[in-house]
Design a protein around this motif. Structure first.
Motif, PDB file in Angstrom:
ATOM      1  N   ARG A   1     -65.792  73.146  71.970  1.00 44.62           N
ATOM      2  CA  ARG A   1     -64.368  73.417  71.788  1.00 44.62           C
ATOM      3  C   ARG A   1     -64.138  74.916  71.606  1.00 44.62           C
ATOM      4  NH1 ARG A   1     -63.454  69.754  66.669  1.00 44.62           N
ATOM      5  NH2 ARG A   1     -65.530  70.641  66.298  1.00 44.62           N
ATOM      6  N   THR A   2     -63.075  75.415  72.138  1.00 46.98           N
ATOM      7  CA  THR A   2     -62.756  76.837  71.981  1.00 46.98           C
ATOM      8  C   THR A   2     -62.088  77.110  70.642  1.00 46.98           C
ATOM      9  OG1 THR A   2     -60.663  76.469  73.153  1.00 46.98           O
ATOM     10  CG2 THR A   2     -62.551  77.225  74.454  1.00 46.98           C
ATOM     11  N   THR A   3     -61.406  76.118  70.101  1.00 45.04           N
ATOM     12  CA  THR A   3     -60.764  76.261  68.798  1.00 45.04           C
ATOM     13  C   THR A   3     -61.275  75.158  67.878  1.00 45.04           C
ATOM     14  OG1 THR A   3     -58.762  77.153  69.804  1.00 45.04           O
ATOM     15  CG2 THR A   3     -58.589  76.329  67.555  1.00 45.04           C
ATOM     16  N   VAL A   4     -61.848  75.557  66.753  1.00 41.86           N
ATOM     17  CA  VAL A   4     -62.403  74.592  65.804  1.00 41.86           C
ATOM     18  C   VAL A   4     -61.751  74.821  64.452  1.00 41.86           C
ATOM     19  CG1 VAL A   4     -64.479  73.721  64.678  1.00 41.86           C
ATOM     20  CG2 VAL A   4     -64.600  74.579  67.025  1.00 41.86           C
ATOM     21  N   ASN A   5     -61.116  73.789  63.937  1.00 44.14           N
ATOM     22  CA  ASN A   5     -60.543  73.824  62.593  1.00 44.14           C
ATOM     23  C   ASN A   5     -61.190  72.712  61.782  1.00 44.14           C
ATOM     24  OD1 ASN A   5     -58.585  75.919  63.083  1.00 44.14           O
ATOM     25  ND2 ASN A   5     -57.414  74.421  64.273  1.00 44.14           N
ATOM     26  N   GLY A   6     -62.053  73.092  60.862  1.00 43.70           N
ATOM     27  CA  GLY A   6     -62.713  72.082  60.042  1.00 43.70           C
ATOM     28  C   GLY A   6     -64.078  71.727  60.565  1.00 43.70           C
ATOM     29  N   LEU A   7     -64.314  70.438  60.826  1.00 42.71           N
ATOM     30  CA  LEU A   7     -65.631  69.940  61.197  1.00 42.71           C
ATOM     31  C   LEU A   7     -66.143  70.615  62.469  1.00 42.71           C
ATOM     32  CD1 LEU A   7     -67.796  67.827  60.411  1.00 42.71           C
ATOM     33  CD2 LEU A   7     -66.656  66.257  61.990  1.00 42.71           C
ATOM     34  N   HIS A   8     -67.379  71.117  62.393  1.00 39.80           N
ATOM     35  CA  HIS A   8     -68.008  71.875  63.468  1.00 39.80           C
ATOM     36  C   HIS A   8     -69.287  71.168  63.872  1.00 39.80           C
ATOM     37  CE1 HIS A   8     -70.059  75.271  65.454  1.00 39.80           C
ATOM     38  NE2 HIS A   8     -68.922  75.941  65.441  1.00 39.80           N
ATOM     39  N   ALA A   9     -69.650  71.255  65.127  1.00 40.23           N
ATOM     40  CA  ALA A   9     -70.950  70.728  65.548  1.00 40.23           C
ATOM     41  C   ALA A   9     -72.044  71.371  64.691  1.00 40.23           C
ATOM     42  CB  ALA A   9     -71.194  71.013  67.023  1.00 40.23           C
ATOM     43  N   GLY A  10     -72.977  70.552  64.234  1.00 45.25           N
ATOM     44  CA  GLY A  10     -74.028  71.005  63.328  1.00 45.25           C
ATOM     45  C   GLY A  10     -73.775  70.619  61.887  1.00 45.25           C
ATOM     46  N   ASP A  11     -72.520  70.278  61.554  1.00 41.80           N
ATOM     47  CA  ASP A  11     -72.181  69.896  60.183  1.00 41.80           C
ATOM     48  C   ASP A  11     -72.566  68.450  59.914  1.00 41.80           C
ATOM     49  OD1 ASP A  11     -71.049  72.397  59.966  1.00 41.80           O
ATOM     50  OD2 ASP A  11     -68.972  71.696  59.991  1.00 41.80           O
ATOM     51  N   ARG A  12     -72.698  68.129  58.640  1.00 40.32           N
ATOM     52  CA  ARG A  12     -72.849  66.739  58.215  1.00 40.32           C
ATOM     53  C   ARG A  12     -71.620  65.957  58.651  1.00 40.32           C
ATOM     54  NH1 ARG A  12     -69.822  65.184  54.152  1.00 40.32           N
ATOM     55  NH2 ARG A  12     -70.145  63.129  53.187  1.00 40.32           N
ATOM     56  N   ALA A  13     -71.837  64.776  59.225  1.00 42.09           N
ATOM     57  CA  ALA A  13     -70.726  63.930  59.649  1.00 42.09           C
ATOM     58  C   ALA A  13     -70.154  63.209  58.429  1.00 42.09           C
ATOM     59  CB  ALA A  13     -71.197  62.909  60.679  1.00 42.09           C
ATOM     60  N   PRO A  14     -68.875  63.442  58.095  1.00 41.83           N
ATOM     61  CA  PRO A  14     -68.311  62.841  56.882  1.00 41.83           C
ATOM     62  C   PRO A  14     -68.109  61.338  57.020  1.00 41.83           C
ATOM     63  CG  PRO A  14     -66.992  64.714  57.671  1.00 41.83           C
ATOM     64  CD  PRO A  14     -67.945  64.340  58.767  1.00 41.83           C
ATOM     65  N   ASP A  15     -67.982  60.698  55.879  1.00 34.59           N
ATOM     66  CA  ASP A  15     -67.586  59.303  55.825  1.00 34.59           C
ATOM     67  C   ASP A  15     -66.069  59.230  55.986  1.00 34.59           C
ATOM     68  OD1 ASP A  15     -67.806  56.571  55.564  1.00 34.59           O
ATOM     69  OD2 ASP A  15     -68.187  56.593  53.405  1.00 34.59           O
ATOM     70  N   VAL A  20     -68.062  59.331  67.826  1.00 33.13           N
ATOM     71  CA  VAL A  20     -66.781  59.151  67.140  1.00 33.13           C
ATOM     72  C   VAL A  20     -65.707  59.766  68.037  1.00 33.13           C
ATOM     73  CG1 VAL A  20     -65.455  59.641  65.055  1.00 33.13           C
ATOM     74  CG2 VAL A  20     -67.924  59.242  64.892  1.00 33.13           C
ATOM     75  N   ALA A  21     -64.860  58.922  68.584  1.00 36.93           N
ATOM     76  CA  ALA A  21     -63.791  59.371  69.478  1.00 36.93           C
ATOM     77  C   ALA A  21     -62.475  59.282  68.726  1.00 36.93           C
ATOM     78  CB  ALA A  21     -63.760  58.519  70.738  1.00 36.93           C
ATOM     79  N   VAL A  22     -61.920  60.435  68.390  1.00 33.10           N
ATOM     80  CA  VAL A  22     -60.710  60.479  67.571  1.00 33.10           C
ATOM     81  C   VAL A  22     -59.544  60.997  68.408  1.00 33.10           C
ATOM     82  CG1 VAL A  22     -59.742  61.216  65.375  1.00 33.10           C
ATOM     83  CG2 VAL A  22     -62.220  61.082  65.637  1.00 33.10           C
ATOM     84  N   GLY A  23     -58.631  60.102  68.766  1.00 36.62           N
ATOM     85  CA  GLY A  23     -57.465  60.494  69.542  1.00 36.62           C
ATOM     86  C   GLY A  23     -57.782  60.890  70.967  1.00 36.62           C
ATOM     87  N   GLU A  63     -58.464  62.451  59.292  1.00 37.87           N
ATOM     88  CA  GLU A  63     -58.292  63.690  58.533  1.00 37.87           C
ATOM     89  C   GLU A  63     -59.531  64.572  58.549  1.00 37.87           C
ATOM     90  OE1 GLU A  63     -57.049  65.153  54.016  1.00 37.87           O
ATOM     91  OE2 GLU A  63     -57.055  63.031  54.549  1.00 37.87           O
ATOM     92  N   SER A  64     -60.704  63.998  58.302  1.00 34.78           N
ATOM     93  CA  SER A  64     -61.914  64.808  58.206  1.00 34.78           C
ATOM     94  C   SER A  64     -62.385  65.323  59.559  1.00 34.78           C
ATOM     95  CB  SER A  64     -63.036  63.993  57.558  1.00 34.78           C
ATOM     96  OG  SER A  64     -62.707  63.627  56.243  1.00 34.78           O
ATOM     97  N   TYR A  65     -62.050  64.608  60.633  1.00 35.54           N
ATOM     98  CA  TYR A  65     -62.542  64.953  61.963  1.00 35.54           C
ATOM     99  C   TYR A  65     -61.500  65.669  62.816  1.00 35.54           C
ATOM    100  CZ  TYR A  65     -66.720  62.138  61.140  1.00 35.54           C
ATOM    101  OH  TYR A  65     -67.900  61.651  60.633  1.00 35.54           O
TER     102      TYR A  65
END
Length: 466
Positions: free
Chosen positions: A375-389, A409-412, A431-433
């Motif tokens: 993604r060119t714009t990332v707000n919040g969760l980034h590849a490499g981060d722990r995947a939240p519950d 995880v396909a969100v929207g 929210e988290s993703y």
């Protein structure tokens, strides 16, 4: 080959790795030089990130059943209670992070839980097998023991502690420092005359004296006794000497210590192996990094080594992934271990609070060669981060992640067609993703993230997933 993977050491690291390999269908043998599991309470703190790991491995309910929360510290002086001491910064449990505080379980009991799970999955531990040497070649490793036949394995994982025979045989050095020159006694004891609602702290009495702490061990009748001694002291581990130390530093009489169940001594140090791999041999846990016990990071960092290595060995041995995937074990885990060593030392010296840094929820692999953020714009969760519950539609994400598979995880965003080995969870914005496609690795970290599926298939092919 006698086995695919030989794991040396049946501590928390070796047992966790054995569980992960067993559920992936990898033939593994865990060997332990002692005749039984380790009997002491030493690593008693299970951090929130490790609780998430234990959820995935199928042992969390058992861990919760045999442990408890940490008690409030109570400071004593001259037989009087003089003040409370909070050991940890508080944190609220949230939907994306359901475990908010360390859970106390004596190490011996954690190992019993892991051992039972390993046996349930058909895994095995061979006790009384002390490694004395090995030779490796292009196809495998032949390991020799003081007793019993040699074992031939495709890979060997050294989980045999800070004085690892395997590491020393490899000639891999450890770089580190003494965190505190003052030796410590640690013992598990039965004690009368103290309540079990507090962690009892007795500050030093006079210059040159050492402190005493007596902590009730959740889920048992025991207390963990820790006593500090001046530099150069030869610590006496006899029951009589331990009783005298308790009596001299507290208001308790020697006979209040009714039984000594286990005792050891050590000098706090921090050290990191110069490498985590040599050919077909990997170092994990204390064999790769040695921590001060302050902050409860050693056991947790160690079992997460196993969690990182387990899925990679499974992918190479059973999933068609290239052997080069195993190179990423050291790439990902050695920097994490170095970070946690710094935190442990900081906690020991009073420079770091037990709290956000020690819960290990913020650790990740953004700089890993396995991480792709498209993604060119990332707000919040980034590849490499722990995947939240959290919830996505009617599905709890940790329920979807549980098991040895990958998860998309396909969100929207509409999910593409993927191999059956990848579980797909779809829903509206979360929210988290935020919004997008998030491919979650088997160890619960986002490996690939994108606004659309371009490049996802190519990424999966790196792991033999087509």
């Amino acid at each position: 080959m006698d086995t695919d993977v030989l794991v040396v050491g049946a501590g928390p690291t070796g047992l966790a790795l054995g569980i992960d390999l067993a559920r992936r269908g990898v033939d593994a043998l865990v060997v332990e030089k002692a005749g039984r599991l380790f009997p002491g309470s030493r690593g008693k703190g299970i951090q929130p990130r490790t609780m998430e790991l234990f959820d995935d491995l199928g042992v969390l309910d058992a861990i919760l059943a045999v442990g408890g929360t940490y008690p409030v510290g109570m400071v004593w002086q001259d037989g009087e209670r003089v003040g409370e001491h909070r050991m940890f910064d508080p944190a609220e449990a949230t939907e994306d992070s359901p475990y908010n505080a360390p859970w106390m379980v004596p190490q011996w009991r954690t190992q019993e839980v892991l051992y039972a799970r390993l046996e349930e999955l058909g895994g095995r531990v061979s006790f009384g097998r002390e490694v004395v040497g090995f030779e490796q070649d292009a196809d495998g490793v032949t390991v020799r023991f003081t007793a019993g036949p040699d074992v031939r394995a495709r890979y060997v994982v050294a989980a045999d502690g800070g004085r690892s025979v395997v590491r020393r045989t490899l000639g891999v050095g450890m770089t580190g420092e003494t965190v505190d020159p003052n030796p410590l006694l640690v013992a598990d004891a039965r004690i009368t005359g103290l309540d079990r609602d507090n962690w009892h702290i007795f500050p030093p009495r006079g210059e040159g004296a050492g402190y005493l702490s007596i902590c009730p061990l959740a889920g048992t009748e025991d207390f963990q006794v820790v006593a500090q001694f001046p530099e150069g002291t030869s610590v006496d581990l006899s029951p009589g000497a331990i009783r005298e130390v308790v009596a001299a530093r507290s208001h308790l009489a020697p006979e209040s210590v009714t039984e000594i169940r286990w005792a050891s001594d050590f000098r706090p140090r921090a050290a990191l192996a110069d490498s985590f791999r040599a050919g077909r041999v990997f170092l994990a846990g204390d064999a790769a990094h040695v921590h001060s016990p302050a902050g409860g990071q050693g056991l947790n960092t160690s079992v997460q080594d196993a969690y990182n290595l387990g899925w990679k060995l499974g992918a190479v041995l059973r999933g068609g992934a290239p052997a080069s995937l195993l190179d990423t074990y050291e790439e990902e885990r050695r920097p994490i271990a170095a970070t946690m060593l710094g935190i442990s030392t900081g906690v020991h010296r009073g420079e770091v609070r037990r709290g956000e840094a020690t819960r290990q929820l913020g650790l990740g692999y953004r700089e890993s060669s396995l991480t792709e953020e498209t993604r060119t714009t990332v707000n919040g969760l980034h590849a490499g981060d722990r995947a939240p519950d959290g919830k996505l539609g009617d599905t709890r994400l940790f329920d979807a992640f549980r098991g040895p598979h990958w998860t998309l995880v396909a969100v929207g965003v509409e999910a593409p067609e993927l191999p059956d080995s990848v579980r797909v969870i779809e829903g509206e914005e979360q929210e988290s993703y935020g919004k997008g496609l998030f491919l979650v690795r088997p160890d619960g970290y986002v490996g690939w993230a994108g606004d659309r599926a371009d490049g996802l298939g190519k990424y999966l092919s790196r792991f033999g997933l087509r």
